[in-house]
Motif scaffolding. Structure first.
Motif: not given
Length: 317
Positions: A32-36
């Motif tokens: 999720t952090i990567f996508i954000l």
């Protein structure tokens, strides 16, 4: 619907959230952090859709970890039907203020005043009409990416959708013409007027969300936990008794111990019977359910098998 649960975990004395492994949450959080961060790097004018619900609060927590407290690089956006639960909108405003985040609210009521939304009758739900207001907000702010908390396990139309989901110049989704996302490589090319919907927690389940809420001690609007509420039974759902959803002739009003598994427009969202007073209790409860949260609580998803897909094609989130 949920992550696979070992049968032993449902038997006492193992029947406790303390006995559940949550190590997989680190991988989900990392993705999720990567996508954000990918959205922040690839788009000029992204926004994060923030309703004050549990999924968007999980997204906000991940965004805090991705960028640091008070440094989320995009504004928050809510499309307000004017018929939202007051506990949720109050918590939405409180959380945005705590984060120091810019909160943009656009309302269906304003679209009605402009004449772009016309209800068939005064009692018609405004929920589906959010699409019009959302597309107007996208045009007003020229957003090119909208981050949302939808998950694949919620509903089958959402299960079809890519993590980076393309929308054409009319804001429409073409489910049979989606871009592949092999090896977590996202194609973010856009033509003028087009935009993306991005779903960083698409791979999470309802159980994952509640385990994460418990682990990270994420605050939620009070209606997510048990409380007493007047309801009537209608078509297998517990419909809350409100000014917008009064009892019909022949229906008996009862006071039940309930909580909401999902929150949305009052005219379409129903609670479930529950005594869960905290996130740990909800984790245990979620292990035993066999109907998805939208299937158990949303009147708008019961109109037809393809109701969500049709709304999404027209611009709904």
């Amino acid at each position: 619907m949920n992550a696979r649960t070992e049968a032993d975990l449902l038997q006492p004395p193992m029947h406790s959230p303390a006995n559940l492994s949550n190590t997989h949450l680190d991988a989900l959080e990392e993705e999720t952090i990567f996508i954000l961060r990918e959205v922040a790097a690839a788009f000029e004018r992204p926004t994060l859709l923030f309703s004050g619900g549990k999924d968007s609060l999980v997204l906000l927590k991940c965004a805090e970890k991705a960028f640091g407290v008070g440094r989320i690089p995009y504004p928050l956006l809510m499309i307000d039907t004017g018929h939202n639960f007051p506990e949720v909108t109050a918590y939405r405003d409180q959380r945005a203020q705590e984060l120091g985040a810019e909160l943009i609210v656009r309302s269906v009521e304003d679209s009605m005043k402009r004449g772009t939304v016309r209800l068939a009758h005064p009692g018609e739900s405004r929920n589906a009409h959010q699409s019009v207001t959302l597309l107007e907000a996208i045009e007003e702010f020229r957003f090119d990416a909208l981050i949302g908390g939808a998950r694949r396990d919620e509903e089958k139309a959402r299960a079809k959708e890519r993590i980076f989901s393309h929308r054409d110049a009319f804001g429409q989704w073409q489910p049979k013409d989606q871009r592949p996302e092999l090896w977590t490589l996202f194609n973010t090319r856009l033509a003028p007027g087009e935009h993306f919907r991005v779903f960083p927690i698409s791979n999470w389940t309802e159980l994952d969300v509640w385990q994460y809420i418990e682990r990270e001690n994420i605050g939620l609007p009070s209606i997510y936990y048990t409380h007493k509420r007047e309801v009537v039974e209608r078509r297998g759902l517990l419909v809350p008794v409100t000014e917008l959803t009064p009892p019909r002739d022949g229906e008996t009003v009862q006071v039940r111990d309930v909580r909401f598994r999902t929150v949305g427009d009052i005219t379409t969202t129903c609670p479930v019977e529950s005594l869960a007073a905290g996130a740990g209790d909800v984790v245990i409860e979620t292990l035993t359910v066999d109907v998805s949260e939208r299937g158990a609580t949303r009147m708008d998803d019961m109109t037809s098998e393809a109701s969500m897909e049709k709304r999404k094609k027209d611009g709904y989130f």
